[in-house]
Design a protein around this motif. Structure first.
Motif, PDB file in Angstrom:
ATOM      1  N   GLN A  82      -1.050   5.660   1.744  1.00  0.00           N
ATOM      2  CA  GLN A  82       0.239   6.012   2.343  1.00  0.00           C
ATOM      3  C   GLN A  82       0.214   5.933   3.865  1.00  0.00           C
ATOM      4  OE1 GLN A  82      -1.876   8.243   1.165  1.00  0.00           O
ATOM      5  NE2 GLN A  82      -2.034   9.914   2.614  1.00  0.00           N
ATOM      6  N   VAL A  83      -0.971   5.739   4.457  1.00  0.00           N
ATOM      7  CA  VAL A  83      -1.070   5.641   5.909  1.00  0.00           C
ATOM      8  C   VAL A  83      -1.397   4.197   6.311  1.00  0.00           C
ATOM      9  CG1 VAL A  83      -1.922   6.829   7.966  1.00  0.00           C
ATOM     10  CG2 VAL A  83      -2.035   7.973   5.767  1.00  0.00           C
ATOM     11  N   PHE A  84      -0.863   3.244   5.561  1.00  0.00           N
ATOM     12  CA  PHE A  84      -1.100   1.833   5.837  1.00  0.00           C
ATOM     13  C   PHE A  84      -0.170   1.334   6.939  1.00  0.00           C
ATOM     14  CE2 PHE A  84       0.249  -2.580   5.166  1.00  0.00           C
ATOM     15  CZ  PHE A  84      -0.966  -3.252   5.159  1.00  0.00           C
ATOM     16  N   PHE A  85      -0.750   0.630   7.897  1.00  0.00           N
ATOM     17  CA  PHE A  85       0.009  -0.102   8.912  1.00  0.00           C
ATOM     18  C   PHE A  85      -0.500  -1.536   8.889  1.00  0.00           C
ATOM     19  CE2 PHE A  85       0.467   4.255  10.191  1.00  0.00           C
ATOM     20  CZ  PHE A  85       1.759   4.330  10.714  1.00  0.00           C
ATOM     21  N   PRO A 101       0.777  -1.243   0.000  1.00  0.00           N
ATOM     22  CA  PRO A 101       0.000   0.000   0.000  1.00  0.00           C
ATOM     23  C   PRO A 101       0.809   1.294   0.000  1.00  0.00           C
ATOM     24  CG  PRO A 101      -1.025  -1.596   1.438  1.00  0.00           C
ATOM     25  CD  PRO A 101       0.289  -2.196   1.014  1.00  0.00           C
ATOM     26  N   ARG A 102       1.819   1.399   0.853  1.00  0.00           N
ATOM     27  CA  ARG A 102       2.568   2.654   0.906  1.00  0.00           C
ATOM     28  C   ARG A 102       3.347   2.888  -0.389  1.00  0.00           C
ATOM     29  NH1 ARG A 102       3.806   5.299   6.106  1.00  0.00           N
ATOM     30  NH2 ARG A 102       2.257   4.528   7.585  1.00  0.00           N
ATOM     31  N   ILE A 103       3.923   1.834  -0.937  1.00  0.00           N
ATOM     32  CA  ILE A 103       4.640   1.956  -2.203  1.00  0.00           C
ATOM     33  C   ILE A 103       3.665   2.344  -3.304  1.00  0.00           C
ATOM     34  CG2 ILE A 103       6.040   0.723  -3.893  1.00  0.00           C
ATOM     35  CD1 ILE A 103       7.500   1.180  -1.286  1.00  0.00           C
ATOM     36  N   PHE A 104       2.495   1.719  -3.302  1.00  0.00           N
ATOM     37  CA  PHE A 104       1.492   1.998  -4.319  1.00  0.00           C
ATOM     38  C   PHE A 104       1.094   3.470  -4.300  1.00  0.00           C
ATOM     39  CE2 PHE A 104      -2.913   2.430  -5.715  1.00  0.00           C
ATOM     40  CZ  PHE A 104      -2.895   1.735  -6.917  1.00  0.00           C
ATOM     41  N   ALA A 105       0.781   4.004  -3.128  1.00  0.00           N
ATOM     42  CA  ALA A 105       0.372   5.408  -3.034  1.00  0.00           C
ATOM     43  C   ALA A 105       1.498   6.333  -3.486  1.00  0.00           C
ATOM     44  CB  ALA A 105      -0.046   5.738  -1.603  1.00  0.00           C
ATOM     45  N   ASP A 106       2.717   6.056  -3.030  1.00  0.00           N
ATOM     46  CA  ASP A 106       3.851   6.888  -3.426  1.00  0.00           C
ATOM     47  C   ASP A 106       4.096   6.821  -4.926  1.00  0.00           C
ATOM     48  OD1 ASP A 106       4.103   7.293  -0.701  1.00  0.00           O
ATOM     49  OD2 ASP A 106       6.287   7.273  -0.763  1.00  0.00           O
TER      50      ASP A 106
END
Length: 530
Positions: free
Chosen positions: A418-421, A143-148
């Motif tokens: 980008q706020v995935f945990f 998820p964070r890589i995807f958003a970035d």
């Protein structure tokens, strides 16, 4: 069968491309994008002043652009930002919304390159299109890589070009032709011109060439060809690095060493919110990066990586240098260096990184290839035992379920992946870590205000005005014109994304009229005071 497999690959990448086309307009403008925009214009002005000084003096677009020598970030690579800067040169009066939409689509295209490159790396390593697609899909479902992949023109773009450079290196090791050497030199130069740490790709290449020369079982003719290819690679990589990095033009060797020294001594005086404490960027504990990697990566990926790493270490201990005689063994060494060297440098040299582990994103594709190796090895080993096979099937089902759950969470969180945990509860996240450190969620707050308040003038404020300025820039011109930042009006809106401020805001800031949550985590609040 091969034709059908190729069709699956084409369909996969076509679907990913179409996904990007449909959603790239949804993301806000991140903290650094306006800074990158200026950096691109500074470099464009310098290039044109060098090539056509008289023409450059009469270009209004450069009127307020700082001179290259006076620009504090003139040593930062600007290769990705330059085409966008020249777009503004040839398109005077370009609206900021158009600029950022084009920019976001270009960043997505580099992410597509990363997905393709990691597929090709895994294809060579495992000789399986299925495992290649699996590795690429894991990158997509991060998820964070995807958003970035839609707004991070620094770390994500560097990840993409570095991964492409690793693939061109593997191709060169497979068959050392001059054409492949030139392409790898080109890839190395691009990565270095995006971020100076791309020179690590050069170091990895030299190391792999040495291993290839010693352990690679190639006939004499191919060894001589390898020597020629290495020489050409060095010439192309070094010369194109200079060409693509204007900062080096005056004194290539001296300026490069100067930029490298600045990178080593980089000291960011800001603070981060980490494990419930405010910590200075120059005093981060050694576990900062490993913890961030663990809490933002799906659990199954991390467990598979640990299995792959343990299996590789066991193989090295058992067979030692014999593992280097096969190309797959040499690729494993490359993957180990790709992942571990940057991480160990950060830990042992106390290097400054902040905003999670974004500065280390470029090691993540290696992490995923090792993870797939671990999962595949466990699967293969389970064939010899019924009990182990059943246990492996259970693990596979759980891993698949987590992947599906991750995909569902990504859809639900759009456009704020980008706020995935991965495993922390919303309460733990809000107490222990920064949330939307990129500030892209501010766009949704501004759009909410614009939709729900019909006033001709809307006064807004935030902890730092740059996040408002950036996200106003991507709004439609008519909506953008209604906002005024930091006005003196009694009535005003206050927006916050909870960076460095985990606690609740006092009533004096106003009433909370809008709350944006992602997977239960509060990432943006809009307060109104009258």
């Amino acid at each position: 069968m091969a034709t059908r497999s190729n069709t699956y690959v084409k369909v996969y990448f076509l679907l990913v491309f179409l996904l990007g086309v449909f959603i790239f307009k949804d993301y806000g403008v991140s903290w650094d994008e306006s800074i990158d925009r200026i950096n691109g214009m500074v470099n464009a002005k310098y290039i044109m002043a060098t090539l056509a000084p008289e023409w450059t003096e009469h270009q209004l677009v450069f009127t307020n652009v700082p001179d290259f020598a006076a620009h504090l970030e003139n040593d930062h690579g600007a290769l990705f930002h330059l085409p966008l800067a020249f777009m503004e040169v040839v398109w005077p009066g370009l609206d900021s919304r158009t600029y950022y939409l084009v920019r976001h689509f270009c960043i997505f295209l580099t992410f597509l390159l990363a997905l393709w490159s990691v597929y090709k790396i895994a294809l060579v390593r495992f000789k399986s299109q299925l495992l290649g697609l699996l590795t690429s899909a894991l990158l997509l479902l991060s998820p964070r890589i995807f958003a970035d992949g839609f707004y991070n023109g620094k770390d994500l773009v560097f990840l993409s070009f570095f991964t492409f450079g690793i693939y061109t290196l593997i191709r060169l090791l497979e068959r050392p032709t001059l054409a492949r050497a030139a392409l790898h030199g080109f890839a190395t130069a691009i990565a270095t011109d995006v971020r100076i740490l791309g020179c690590l790709l050069f170091a990895l290449s030299i190391g792999m060439f040495m291993i290839e020369a010693i352990w690679g079982e190639k006939p004499k003719a191919e060894r001589r060809q390898l020597g020629k290819a290495i020489s050409l690679y060095c010439v192309v990589a070094i010369s194109l690095t200079v060409v693509g990095w204007p900062y080096l033009w005056e004194d290539p060797a001296g300026k490069f060493l100067e930029a490298f020294d600045k990178m080593k001594r980089f000291r960011w005086e800001g603070d981060v919110y980490y494990l419930g404490q405010v910590v200075k960027g120059i005093e981060l504990p050694w576990h900062y990066a490993p913890v961030w990697i663990a809490i933002t990566t799906p659990v199954a990926y991390s467990l598979a990586f640990l299995a792959g790493a343990v299996i590789w270490l066991y193989t090295v201990v058992r067979y030692r240098f014999a593992v280097l005689r096969a190309l797959e063994g040499r690729i494993d060494v490359l993957l180990a260096g790709w992942f571990s060297i940057p991480l160990l440098m950060v830990i042992l040299l106390h290097s400054v990184i902040y905003d999670g582990w974004r500065h280390l994103y470029f090691i993540y594709p290696a992490f995923l290839v090792v993870a797939v190796r671990g999962a595949y090895a466990v699967w293969q080993a389970s064939k010899n035992s019924l009990v182990l096979k059943r246990a492996t099937l259970v693990l596979a089902v759980l891993a698949g379920a987590e992947a599906v759950y991750t995909a569902v969470r990504m859809v639900a969180a759009h456009p704020n992946q980008q706020v995935f945990f991965s495993f922390l509860s919303p309460e733990q996240v809000e107490q222990l870590f920064d949330r939307d450190y990129w500030g892209v969620a501010y766009r949704q707050g501004l759009e909410w205000i614009s939709t729900h308040d019909t006033a001709a003038q809307l006064t807004i404020n935030a902890p730092v005005s740059i996040v408002l300025e950036n996200n106003l820039a991507i709004l439609k011109p008519a909506d953008r014109a209604r906002f005024k930042i930091n006005g003196t009006d009694k009535e005003r809106y206050y927006l916050t994304a909870y960076r460095m401020h985990p606690e609740a805001y006092p009533d004096t800031i106003g009433n909370e009229v809008y709350t944006l949550k992602t997977n239960g985590i509060k990432i943006l609040s809009v307060f109104y005071r009258w």
